[in-house]
Design an enzyme around this catalytic site. Structure first.
Site, short mmCIF file in Angstrom:
data_model
loop_
_atom_site.label_atom_id
_atom_site.label_comp_id
_atom_site.label_asym_id
_atom_site.label_seq_id
_atom_site.Cartn_x
_atom_site.Cartn_y
_atom_site.Cartn_z
N GLU A 1 37.47 15.09 6.69
CA GLU A 1 37.94 13.74 6.38
C GLU A 1 38.01 13.54 4.87
O GLU A 1 37.04 13.78 4.17
CB GLU A 1 36.99 12.71 7.00
N THR B 1 30.08 10.47 9.08
CA THR B 1 29.43 11.30 10.10
C THR B 1 28.09 11.82 9.57
O THR B 1 27.11 11.89 10.31
CB THR B 1 30.38 12.44 10.49
N GLU B 2 28.07 12.17 8.28
CA GLU B 2 26.84 12.73 7.70
C GLU B 2 25.68 11.73 7.84
O GLU B 2 24.59 12.08 8.33
CB GLU B 2 27.12 13.03 6.23
N GLU C 1 29.72 4.60 14.86
CA GLU C 1 31.18 4.66 14.68
C GLU C 1 31.40 5.45 13.40
O GLU C 1 31.14 4.95 12.31
CB GLU C 1 31.76 3.25 14.51
N CYS D 1 39.12 4.87 9.06
CA CYS D 1 38.48 5.94 9.84
C CYS D 1 39.46 6.58 10.82
O CYS D 1 39.42 7.77 11.06
CB CYS D 1 37.29 5.38 10.58
N LYS E 1 23.62 -5.04 6.87
CA LYS E 1 23.75 -4.57 5.49
C LYS E 1 25.20 -4.16 5.22
O LYS E 1 25.70 -3.21 5.82
CB LYS E 1 22.84 -3.36 5.22
N GLY F 1 25.58 9.14 9.80
CA GLY F 1 25.40 8.88 11.24
C GLY F 1 24.48 9.91 11.87
O GLY F 1 23.62 9.57 12.69
P1 NAD Z 1 28.65 5.94 4.29
O1 NAD Z 1 28.12 6.59 5.49
O2 NAD Z 1 28.39 6.55 2.98
O3 NAD Z 1 28.08 4.45 4.17
C1 NAD Z 1 28.23 3.52 5.23
C2 NAD Z 1 27.11 2.52 5.13
O4 NAD Z 1 25.88 3.18 5.35
C3 NAD Z 1 26.99 1.84 3.77
O5 NAD Z 1 26.59 0.51 3.96
C4 NAD Z 1 25.88 2.63 3.10
O6 NAD Z 1 25.18 1.92 2.10
C5 NAD Z 1 24.98 2.92 4.28
N1 NAD Z 1 24.12 4.10 4.13
C6 NAD Z 1 24.27 5.15 3.30
N2 NAD Z 1 23.26 6.03 3.48
C7 NAD Z 1 22.46 5.51 4.47
C8 NAD Z 1 21.28 5.96 5.12
N3 NAD Z 1 20.70 7.11 4.81
N4 NAD Z 1 20.76 5.20 6.11
C9 NAD Z 1 21.35 4.04 6.47
N5 NAD Z 1 22.47 3.55 5.87
C10 NAD Z 1 23.02 4.29 4.89
O7 NAD Z 1 30.21 5.72 4.56
P2 NAD Z 1 31.25 5.02 3.60
O8 NAD Z 1 31.65 6.00 2.58
O9 NAD Z 1 30.77 3.68 3.18
O10 NAD Z 1 32.44 4.72 4.62
C11 NAD Z 1 33.39 5.64 4.93
C12 NAD Z 1 33.08 6.31 6.26
O11 NAD Z 1 33.00 5.33 7.29
C13 NAD Z 1 34.19 7.25 6.67
O12 NAD Z 1 33.62 8.44 7.14
C14 NAD Z 1 34.88 6.50 7.80
O13 NAD Z 1 35.56 7.32 8.70
C15 NAD Z 1 33.76 5.76 8.42
N6 NAD Z 1 34.24 4.61 9.20
C16 NAD Z 1 34.22 4.71 10.56
C17 NAD Z 1 34.71 3.64 11.34
C18 NAD Z 1 34.71 3.72 12.83
O14 NAD Z 1 34.91 2.69 13.47
N7 NAD Z 1 34.51 4.88 13.42
C19 NAD Z 1 35.18 2.49 10.72
C20 NAD Z 1 35.19 2.43 9.33
C21 NAD Z 1 34.70 3.52 8.58
#
Ligand code: NAD
Length: 500
Positions: free
Chosen positions: A403, A252-253, A272, A306, A198, A255
Site C-alpha cells: 500500500e 495493517t502494521e 479496518e 484505504c 482518538k 492493526g
Molecule cells: P496508522 O496506523 O499509522 O495510524 C492510525 C491511527 O492509529 C492514528 O490515530 C495513530 O495515531 C494511531 N496509532 C499509531 N500507532 C498506534 C499504536 N501503536 N497503538 C494504537 N494506535 C496507534 O495509519 P495512518 O497512517 O494514520 O492511516 C493510513 C492507514 O489507514 C492506511 O493503511 C489505510 O489503508 C488505513 N485505513 C483503513 C480504512 C478501512 O476502513 N479499512 C479506512 C481508512 C484508512
C-alpha cells in the site's frame, strides 16, 4: 531493465491548456482557537503533562492550532468518565432517547457542514469539493442512519435482545477524520455504549469541532470523550484494562500490533486496515466511463483512501487505447489549493506521508517499472505529488503489492478472466475491488471470486451508511456501516443467555 520518465503522447481530444481563474472557498466560517484541549466529561480540559503538538495545514505548512497531547493518565481519566457515564446514565437511557441525541448531532453537523468541510480541507489537505460533497453529507447521513436504529434494535436482530458492551476505545486515521469518527461514534452510541475516541495526530481539529457539537447537543457528560495525541496515546487507550471493545482503523502494521496486545483478553475488536485494490477492466467495458472510474478510484483524495483502486488490471486487447485515454485525462487534473473548487488533487496529508510516497516512486523505478507523471506544475510550498502511473509492472513488484497511500497507480495487463481473478487476489490485502464490463454475468462471476470486502461494478468508491464495509485477509476483520455495523457493539441475548 531501462527506466524511463515517458513523455505523454499528444492527447486524443485535448485542445490545449484549460486555465481556470482561482475559486478558493473563504476560510472565514472557520474560527479556530490557538490551542485545543482534550474533551472529557463534556468539558475541554488540559493534558496532565501540558504537552502539545501543532496541527499543520499541509497546503501551506502553517500551524493552524496546537493540540494537547494525552498521556496514559489522561487516557485513564477519559476511560473512567466513559465508564461512569455508561453505568450511571447511558445504559439506562431509553433507546428512543439515545436516538434523539443522535438525530440532534446529525442536524447540528448539517448546520455547520460548510465550516466543517472547510476545516477538513485546511487540516487534512483534501479538495473542498470532496470534503463538501462527499465527506460531510456522509458524516451527517451516518448519524441519521444509526439514530434511526437506536430504538429498532429488536428488528435488527429478530428473536434476540441486544446488550451494549460498555466502553469502546476507538482509534481513527487521518484520511477521513470526521467520517471515520462518525463510523465509530454513531453505531456505538445507538447501541448504548459510551466511547473514548482518538483522532489521528495530523487531523484532530475537525473532530474537536465535533466535540463542540456534542456539547451543544447536550449529550450527557462522559458519553463521548476525545483524547488527542499520536501512537503512544492510541496504545495507552487500546491496552486500557477497563475498556470492553476496540474499534481501530489505520495501517495493517499497527492493526497487527493491536491484535497481539488484545490476545488473551476478553475485549472485542474490529480492525479496518490497509488495501491494494484492483480495478479490473475487461475489453467489453465502457472505456470512457472506466477511465473516469479509475481516475476517481486512485486520484480521489490524493490516493489517501484505504479502498483506493491502486492497481489497474487491463485486458491486453484494450491496454494501449485505455492508457492513452487515461494519460490524457491525467493531464487535465488540477493539483493545488485544497480550498479551490476547481482542484482535483489536494495536498498530501503530511511531510512524512509525502516521503513515503516518494520512497515508493523510487522503489518502482528501481524495480524496473516505467514511470509516467502528469506534467502539471506543483505549488512551491506545501506537500504535493502529481498523478503518477507505473507501467510495465510485474506482480512481484513492491509497487504492485504494497500500500502506497498516495496518487500512484500500478498498471498490469491480463488476457483471460481467470488470469484477472488470480492477479486481483494476488496481494495480502482484500478490502475492495472494481469490475468493469458490459456483461452482467461476468460481473457476478468475477465479483464472487474476488477476495475483497467490497466490489464495485462499473463504478468505484461509492459509499452509503446502509452498506457494510470491511476487509478480508490483512485488510482487517469485522464490518462497519449498515446493519452489520451494529453487531460489533452488542452482545446478542437469546432466552437464557448471551451469545458471547
Ligand atoms: P496508522 O496506523 O499509522 O495510524 C492510525 C491511527 O492509529 C492514528 O490515530 C495513530 O495515531 C494511531 N496509532 C499509531 N500507532 C498506534 C499504536 N501503536 N497503538 C494504537 N494506535 C496507534 O495509519 P495512518 O497512517 O494514520 O492511516 C493510513 C492507514 O489507514 C492506511 O493503511 C489505510 O489503508 C488505513 N485505513 C483503513 C480504512 C478501512 O476502513 N479499512 C479506512 C481508512 C484508512
Amino acid at each position: 531493465m531501462a527506466k524511463s520518465r515517458k513523455k505523454s503522447p499528444p492527447p486524443l481530444n485535448f485542445k490545449g491548456n484549460w486555465d481556470y481563474a482561482p475559486a478558493p472557498e473563504s476560510t472565514e466560517p472557520v474560527q479556530l482557537k490557538d490551542h485545543y484541549e482534550l474533551f472529557i466529561d463534556n468539558k475541554f480540559v488540559p493534558a496532565t503533562s501540558g504537552n502539545a503538538f501543532p496541527s499543520i495545514n499541509p497546503a501551506t505548512e502553517k500551524t493552524l492550532a496546537t493540540v494537547s497531547e494525552a498521556n496514559s493518565k489522561d487516557v485513564n481519566r477519559a476511560v473512567r468518565a466513559a465508564r461512569k457515564a455508561y453505568e450511571s446514565v447511558w445504559s439506562k437511557t431509553k433507546p428512543a432517547e439515545r436516538g434523539k441525541y443522535l438525530f440532534r448531532i446529525a442536524r447540528l453537523i448539517q448546520e455547520r457542514s460548510r465550516e466543517l468541510a472547510i476545516l477538513e480541507s485546511m487540516d487534512g489537505g483534501k479538495p473542498i469539493r470532496e470534503s463538501r460533497d462527499i465527506d460531510l453529507p456522509l458524516v451527517a447521513a451516518h448519524f441519521f442512519y444509526y439514530a434511526g436504529w437506536a430504538d429498532k434494535l429488536d428488528y435488527a436482530f429478530p428473536g434476540k435482545t441486544t446488550v451494549p458492551l460498555g466502553v469502546a476505545a476507538q482509534v481513527i486515521p487521518w484520511n477521513f477524520p470526521l467520517l471515520m469518527a462518525a463510523w465509530k461514534i454513531a453505531p456505538a452510541l445507538a447501541t448504548g455504549n459510551t466511547v473514548v475516541l482518538k483522532p489521528a495526530e495530523t487531523t484532530s481539529l475537525s473532530v474537536l469541532k465535533l466535540a463542540e457539537i456534542i456539547q451543544d447537543a447536550d449529550l450527557p457528560p462522559g458519553v463521548v470523550n476525545l483524547v488527542t495525541g499520536a501512537g503512544e496515546t492510541g496504545d495507552a487507550l487500546v491496552r486500557h484494562k477497563e475498556i470492553d471493545k476496540v474499534a481501530f482503523t489505520g495501517s495493517t502494521e499497527v492493526g497487527k500490533n493491536i491484535r497481539k496486545a488484545l490476545a488473551g483478553t476478553d475485549k472485542r475488536f474490529t480492525l479496518e486496515l490497509g488495501g491494494k485494490a484492483a480495478n479490473v477492466i475487461f475489453e467489453d467495458a465502457p472505456i470512457d466511463q472506466a477511465v473516469e472510474g479509475v481516475i476517481n478510484g486512485i486520484f480521489f483524495n490524493q490516493g489517501h483512501v484505504c479502498c483506493a483502486g491502486s492497481r489497474l488490471l487491463l485486458q491486453e486487447s484494450i491496454a494501449d487505447l485505455f492508457l492513452r485515454k487515461l494519460k490524457d485525462r491525467m493531464e487535465t487534473l488540477i493539483v493545488g489549493d485544497p480550498l479551490d473548487k476547481n482542484t482535483d488533487i489536494g495536498a498530501i496529508n503530511s511531510k512524512a506521508q509525502l516521503k513515503t510516497i516518494q520512497k515508493y516512486i523510487r522503489i518502482g523505478e528501481k524495480e524496473g517499472a516505467s514511470l509516467h507523471q502528469s506534467s502539471c506544475s506543483l505549488p512551491g510550498k506545501g506537500y504535493w505529488c502529481q498523478p503518477t502511473l507505473f507501467l510495465d509492472v510485474a506482480q512481484s513488484h513492491r509497487v504492485a503489492t504494497e500500500e502506497i497511500f498516495g496518487p500512484v497507480l500500478s498498471v498490469l495487463t491480463f488476457r483471460t478472466v481467470d488470469e484477472a481473478i488470480q492477479m486481483a487476489n494476488n496481494v495480502p490485502y482484500g478490502l475492495s475491488g472494481g469490475v468493469w464490463t458490459d456483461k452482467g454475468s461476468k460481473i457476478f462471476r468475477v465479483g464472487k471470486k474476488l477476495r475483497a470486502g467490497v466490489v464495485w461494478a462499473n463504478t468505484f468508491n461509492k459509499f452509503d451508511p446502509t452498506s457494510p464495509f470491511g476487509g478480508y485477509k490483512e485488510s482487517g476483520m469485522g464490518r462497519e456501516g449498515g446493519l452489520h455495523g451494529l453487531l460489533p457493539y452488542v452482545d446478542l441475548k437469546t432466552t437464557g443467555g448471551s451469545s458471547r
